[in-house]
Motif scaffolding. Structure first.
Motif, PDB file in Angstrom:
ATOM      1  N   ASN A 211       0.934  -1.162  -0.026  1.00 41.38           N
ATOM      2  CA  ASN A 211       0.011  -0.146   0.119  1.00 41.38           C
ATOM      3  C   ASN A 211       0.758   1.227   0.044  1.00 41.38           C
ATOM      4  OD1 ASN A 211      -2.416  -1.344  -0.117  1.00 41.38           O
ATOM      5  ND2 ASN A 211      -2.923  -1.049   1.969  1.00 41.38           N
ATOM      6  N   HIS A 212       1.444   1.221   1.086  1.00 41.99           N
ATOM      7  CA  HIS A 212       2.598   2.752   1.176  1.00 41.99           C
ATOM      8  C   HIS A 212       3.545   2.327   2.250  1.00 41.99           C
ATOM      9  CE1 HIS A 212       4.180   6.700   1.705  1.00 41.99           C
ATOM     10  NE2 HIS A 212       3.241   7.062   0.443  1.00 41.99           N
ATOM     11  N   PRO A 213       5.112   2.925   2.178  1.00 41.28           N
ATOM     12  CA  PRO A 213       5.925   2.641   3.165  1.00 41.28           C
ATOM     13  C   PRO A 213       5.316   3.440   4.364  1.00 41.28           C
ATOM     14  CG  PRO A 213       7.008   3.110   1.154  1.00 41.28           C
ATOM     15  CD  PRO A 213       5.476   3.190   0.825  1.00 41.28           C
ATOM     16  N   ALA A 214       4.682   4.412   4.625  1.00 41.11           N
ATOM     17  CA  ALA A 214       4.263   5.230   5.777  1.00 41.11           C
ATOM     18  C   ALA A 214       3.143   4.297   6.480  1.00 41.11           C
ATOM     19  CB  ALA A 214       3.790   6.555   5.408  1.00 41.11           C
ATOM     20  N   HIS A 215       2.220   3.506   5.532  1.00 42.79           N
ATOM     21  CA  HIS A 215       1.204   2.561   6.180  1.00 42.79           C
ATOM     22  C   HIS A 215       2.016   1.515   6.989  1.00 42.79           C
ATOM     23  CE1 HIS A 215      -2.268  -0.433   5.570  1.00 42.79           C
ATOM     24  NE2 HIS A 215      -1.865  -0.084   6.785  1.00 42.79           N
ATOM     25  N   PHE A 216       2.842   0.906   6.501  1.00 42.29           N
ATOM     26  CA  PHE A 216       3.927  -0.023   7.202  1.00 42.29           C
ATOM     27  C   PHE A 216       4.682   0.387   8.290  1.00 42.29           C
ATOM     28  CE2 PHE A 216       8.084  -2.358   7.406  1.00 42.29           C
ATOM     29  CZ  PHE A 216       7.690  -3.505   8.063  1.00 42.29           C
ATOM     30  N   LEU A 217       5.449   1.546   8.147  1.00 34.29           N
ATOM     31  CA  LEU A 217       6.187   1.937   9.040  1.00 34.29           C
ATOM     32  C   LEU A 217       5.542   2.884  10.260  1.00 34.29           C
ATOM     33  CD1 LEU A 217       8.865   3.524   6.492  1.00 34.29           C
ATOM     34  CD2 LEU A 217       9.044   1.649   8.290  1.00 34.29           C
ATOM     35  N   ARG A 218       4.308   3.167   9.948  1.00 29.04           N
ATOM     36  CA  ARG A 218       3.361   4.034  10.974  1.00 29.04           C
ATOM     37  C   ARG A 218       4.131   5.332  11.595  1.00 29.04           C
ATOM     38  NH1 ARG A 218       0.123  -0.750  14.102  1.00 29.04           N
ATOM     39  NH2 ARG A 218      -1.074  -1.343  12.076  1.00 29.04           N
ATOM     40  N   ASP A 219       5.253   5.915  10.781  1.00 23.82           N
ATOM     41  CA  ASP A 219       5.947   7.008  11.270  1.00 23.82           C
ATOM     42  C   ASP A 219       5.450   8.379  11.104  1.00 23.82           C
ATOM     43  OD1 ASP A 219       6.276   6.976   8.635  1.00 23.82           O
ATOM     44  OD2 ASP A 219       8.547   6.605   8.592  1.00 23.82           O
ATOM     45  N   GLY A 220       4.227   8.374  10.377  1.00 23.26           N
ATOM     46  CA  GLY A 220       3.479   9.759   9.926  1.00 23.26           C
ATOM     47  C   GLY A 220       4.513  10.618   8.806  1.00 23.26           C
ATOM     48  N   SER A 221       5.271   9.825   8.328  1.00 23.17           N
ATOM     49  CA  SER A 221       5.796  10.360   7.139  1.00 23.17           C
ATOM     50  C   SER A 221       5.111  10.875   5.773  1.00 23.17           C
ATOM     51  CB  SER A 221       7.127   9.373   6.639  1.00 23.17           C
ATOM     52  OG  SER A 221       6.598   8.272   6.364  1.00 23.17           O
ATOM     53  N   PRO A 222       5.395  11.626   5.237  1.00 17.83           N
ATOM     54  CA  PRO A 222       4.692  12.357   3.939  1.00 17.83           C
ATOM     55  C   PRO A 222       4.450  11.182   2.867  1.00 17.83           C
ATOM     56  CG  PRO A 222       6.861  12.951   3.647  1.00 17.83           C
ATOM     57  CD  PRO A 222       6.888  12.150   5.192  1.00 17.83           C
ATOM     58  N   VAL A 223       3.454  11.239   2.271  1.00 24.45           N
ATOM     59  CA  VAL A 223       3.003  10.646   1.132  1.00 24.45           C
ATOM     60  C   VAL A 223       3.832  10.685  -0.079  1.00 24.45           C
ATOM     61  CG1 VAL A 223       1.291  10.213  -0.660  1.00 24.45           C
ATOM     62  CG2 VAL A 223       0.427  10.589   1.754  1.00 24.45           C
ATOM     63  N   MET A 224       4.498  11.888  -0.344  1.00 30.35           N
ATOM     64  CA  MET A 224       5.460  12.086  -1.331  1.00 30.35           C
ATOM     65  C   MET A 224       6.709  12.332  -0.861  1.00 30.35           C
ATOM     66  SD  MET A 224       3.358  12.125  -4.306  1.00 30.35           S
ATOM     67  CE  MET A 224       4.117  13.369  -5.488  1.00 30.35           C
ATOM     68  N   ARG A 225       7.676  12.050  -1.740  1.00 32.17           N
ATOM     69  CA  ARG A 225       9.135  12.596  -1.220  1.00 32.17           C
ATOM     70  C   ARG A 225       9.918  13.309  -2.449  1.00 32.17           C
ATOM     71  NH1 ARG A 225      11.664   8.397   2.386  1.00 32.17           N
ATOM     72  NH2 ARG A 225      10.612   9.590   4.153  1.00 32.17           N
ATOM     73  N   ARG A 226      10.044  14.453  -2.385  1.00 30.55           N
ATOM     74  CA  ARG A 226      10.920  15.074  -3.283  1.00 30.55           C
ATOM     75  C   ARG A 226      10.107  15.269  -4.781  1.00 30.55           C
ATOM     76  NH1 ARG A 226      15.335  12.828  -0.519  1.00 30.55           N
ATOM     77  NH2 ARG A 226      15.398  11.102  -2.001  1.00 30.55           N
ATOM     78  N   GLY A 227       8.740  15.240  -4.254  1.00 36.69           N
ATOM     79  CA  GLY A 227       7.818  15.410  -5.483  1.00 36.69           C
ATOM     80  C   GLY A 227       7.559  13.966  -6.274  1.00 36.69           C
ATOM     81  N   GLN A 228       8.121  13.008  -5.787  1.00 39.05           N
ATOM     82  CA  GLN A 228       7.895  11.527  -6.057  1.00 39.05           C
ATOM     83  C   GLN A 228       7.117  10.712  -5.315  1.00 39.05           C
ATOM     84  OE1 GLN A 228       9.317  10.387  -9.237  1.00 39.05           O
ATOM     85  NE2 GLN A 228       9.652  12.609  -9.577  1.00 39.05           N
ATOM     86  N   GLU A 262      -6.825   6.385   6.532  1.00 41.00           N
ATOM     87  CA  GLU A 262      -6.529   7.823   6.868  1.00 41.00           C
ATOM     88  C   GLU A 262      -5.319   8.578   6.518  1.00 41.00           C
ATOM     89  OE1 GLU A 262      -6.487   6.359  11.033  1.00 41.00           O
ATOM     90  OE2 GLU A 262      -8.584   6.790  11.580  1.00 41.00           O
ATOM     91  N   LEU A 263      -4.518   7.867   5.866  1.00 42.51           N
ATOM     92  CA  LEU A 263      -3.277   8.188   5.135  1.00 42.51           C
ATOM     93  C   LEU A 263      -3.743   8.949   3.686  1.00 42.51           C
ATOM     94  CD1 LEU A 263       0.213   6.492   5.070  1.00 42.51           C
ATOM     95  CD2 LEU A 263      -0.826   6.948   3.001  1.00 42.51           C
ATOM     96  N   VAL A 264      -4.667   8.135   2.990  1.00 47.87           N
ATOM     97  CA  VAL A 264      -5.066   8.409   1.687  1.00 47.87           C
ATOM     98  C   VAL A 264      -6.019   9.495   1.811  1.00 47.87           C
ATOM     99  CG1 VAL A 264      -6.329   7.681  -0.120  1.00 47.87           C
ATOM    100  CG2 VAL A 264      -4.488   6.040   0.651  1.00 47.87           C
ATOM    101  N   VAL A 265      -7.033   9.720   2.593  1.00 51.19           N
ATOM    102  CA  VAL A 265      -7.898  10.567   2.701  1.00 51.19           C
ATOM    103  C   VAL A 265      -7.351  12.120   2.569  1.00 51.19           C
ATOM    104  CG1 VAL A 265      -9.944  11.914   3.896  1.00 51.19           C
ATOM    105  CG2 VAL A 265      -9.682   9.354   3.434  1.00 51.19           C
TER     106      VAL A 265
END
Length: 409
Positions: A211-228, A262-265
Motif C-alpha cells: 500500500n505505502h511505506p508510511a502505512h507499514f512504518l506508521r511513522d507519520g512520514s509524508p505520502v510523497m518525497r521530493r515530488g515523487q 486515514e493516510l489516503v483521505v
C-alpha cells in the motif's frame, strides 16, 4: 414508501419500549425493526412474544454459531424464518451451516458431523463429490439470485472488472524483502500456533508495504518525497481518480485498513481540492447516513473512501460508477459484496471495477490463484488467509519472494 398502510415499529434507542409497553407496541404493529445488538440485549423480552416470522437481513452477522448474537437469533420463536445475505460464506463453510441452522434447525446436522462430511473434504481436499452433496442438501432451502439472471440483468448496466498492476518503488521493494527475510528466519524450526502467527503477521505487513511505506512504518512520514510517489500503487490510484473526476464521475475506494484510509483521505482531499468522506467502523449511524446522502446528492463529493468491513454491506451508493479495491481481501464474495454498493438496481451507468495488485509480490500471485479457483469462489467458499499458514517453507518462499519485475524502471 411502497406499503404506506403497513404499521411499522422501530425498536431502537435508549428510550425504547420495555415490558407491557413493548408487548403493546408489537401487538399494534405489522412489522418490528431492530438491530442485531438490541436483539441480543433484549432477547429475554423478545422470546416471550409471539412472532409469525423472523427475518435476518445481512445474515452474515450470525455466521459464527457460538456468538451471543447467533444464539439470540436462534432462540426467538417464530413460525417462519428467513435469512438474507450476499455473502453466505466469508471465510469458512461453518458460516453457511450457522445461517442455515437459524433458518431450518438441524438441516445440516451437528457441527462435528458437518465438519467431517463437508468442511474437511471441501476446504482441504477440494472434493467435488462433497460439493455436489452439499448443494443437493442445501438447494431446496436456498433461493439464489445472481446478477446474470435474465430478470435481473435487464435492469442493470454493464460491469467491467480489471486488475490494475502497479510496480513497487525502490523503498517498498527494500521493505518487502526485509519483511520476508524476517519471517523466514522466524519460522525456521517452529510449528503450530507460533508458526501460524508469524506467517499471518508477515502477510499483513506485506500488504501494508504494498500500500505505502508510511502505512507499514506508521511513522507519520509524508505520502510523497521530493515530488515523487513513495508508493507505486498510490501513484496509479491518483491517476485513476484524476481520470474519473475529469469525466465528472464518482468513485468509491475500498481498503481493509482503516489506517491506510486515514493516510489516503487527506492526500486526495488536498490533491483534488474536495472533501473526501471516509466511512469506517468508528463512524456513528447519523454520520454514516449524512455521508451517504451527501455523496448521493447532485453536488456531493466525487470521491469516497470506505473500509471494507464497515462499507461493504447495507449501502446504496449508485451515484458512483467506479470502484477501486486498494488492497485485496482475497475472498471474491466479500469483494463482490463491496462492489455491489454501486452495481445494483438503480445504477444507470456502466460500472468499472479496478482491483489493485503490486507486480511480482504475493498480491499478484494470490490474485492469479483466486482466478484459477473461480469454481470454488462460485461455491462461495473462501478460506480467508489461513490456508497460507499451512504451506511448507519452500511454498512460502515461492509465494512471498519478490519477483524481478516488481520495481519499475
Amino acid at each position: 414508501r411502497f406499503v404506506p398502510s403497513l404499521r411499522v415499529y422501530v425498536h431502537h434507542g435508549s428510550d425504547r419500549a420495555t415490558g407491557t409497553e413493548l408487548e403493546h407496541a408489537v401487538r399494534e404493529s405489522d412489522l418490528v425493526i431492530t438491530t442485531y445488538a438490541l436483539m441480543t440485549r433484549d432477547v429475554a423480552a423478545l422470546k416471550e412474544l409471539d412472532w409469525r416470522r423472523v427475518v435476518l437481513d445481512e445474515a452474515q452477522h450470525i455466521k459464527n454459531a457460538k456468538t451471543s448474537q447467533a444464539r439470540a437469533a436462534r432462540s426467538i420463536p417464530a413460525d417462519h424464518r428467513v435469512a438474507l445475505t450476499g455473502t453466505p460464506v466469508e471465510n469458512r463453510l461453518d458460516e453457511l451451516r450457522s445461517i442455515l441452522d437459524f433458518a431450518n434447525r438441524g438441516v445440516l446436522g451437528s457441527e462435528q458431523m458437518f465438519r467431517k462430511r463437508f468442511v474437511v473434504p471441501i476446504e482441504r481436499e477440494k472434493d467435488q463429490l462433497a460439493v455436489s452433496r452439499l448443494r443437493a442438501v442445501t438447494s431446496p432451502f436456498v433461493l439464489r439470485r445472481v446478477k446474470t439472471d435474465p430478470a435481473v440483468i435487464a435492469d442493470l448496466p454493464e460491469k467491467l472488472e480489471m486488475t490494475v498492476r502497479a510496480n513497487l518503488s525502490e523503498e517498498q521493494a527494500a521493505l518487502y524483502r526485509a519483511v520476508v527475510d524476517e519471517m523466514m528466519a522466524q519460522i525456521k524450526g517452529t510449528e503450530g500456533m507460533k508458526r501460524k502467527g508469524a506467517v499471518l503477521s508477515a502477510l499483513t505487513k506485506l500488504k501494508q508495504v504494498c500500500n505505502h511505506p508510511a502505512h507499514f512504518l506508521r511513522d507519520g512520514s509524508p505520502v510523497m518525497r521530493r515530488g515523487q510517489h513513495r508508493s507505486g500503487k498510490l501513484g496509479l490510484v491518483e491517476d485513476i481518480v484524476e481520470s474519473v473526476t475529469g469525466d465528472d464521475e464518482k468513485v468509491l475506494l475500498f481498503t481493509q485498513f482503516r489506517e491506510f484510509g486515514e493516510l489516503v483521505v487527506p492526500y486526495l482531499a488536498d490533491r483534488f481540492t474536495t472533501e473526501v468522506p471516509f466511512l469506517h467502523g468508528g463512524v456513528s449511524k447519523a454520520g454514516r447516513d449524512a455521508m451517504v446522502e451527501a455523496f448521493q446528492g447532485e453536488g456531493g463529493p466525487p470521491i469516497m473512501v470506505l473500509s471494507l468491513k464497515a462499507g461493504g454491506t447495507g449501502l446504496n451508493l449508485t451515484a458512483a460508477n467506479h470502484v477501486v479495491h486498494l488492497d485485496r481481501w482475497w475472498n471474491p464474495a466479500v469483494e463482490n459484496q463491496a462492489t455491489d454498493r454501486v452495481f445494483r438496481i438503480g445504477q444507470r451507468k456502466n460500472v468499472q471495477v479496478r482491483k489493485m495488485v503490486c507486480v511480482g509480490t504475493l498480491e499478484e500471485r494470490i490474485d492469479t490463484m483466486i482466478a484459477s479457483k473461480s469454481e470454488l469462489a462460485e461455491l462461495a467458499v473462501g478460506t480467508g488467509e489461513n490456508w497460507v499458514t499451512e504451506m511448507s517453507v519452500e511454498q512460502l518462499d515461492e509465494l512471498l519472494r519478490l519477483g524481478d519485475d516488481a520495481v519499475g524502471e
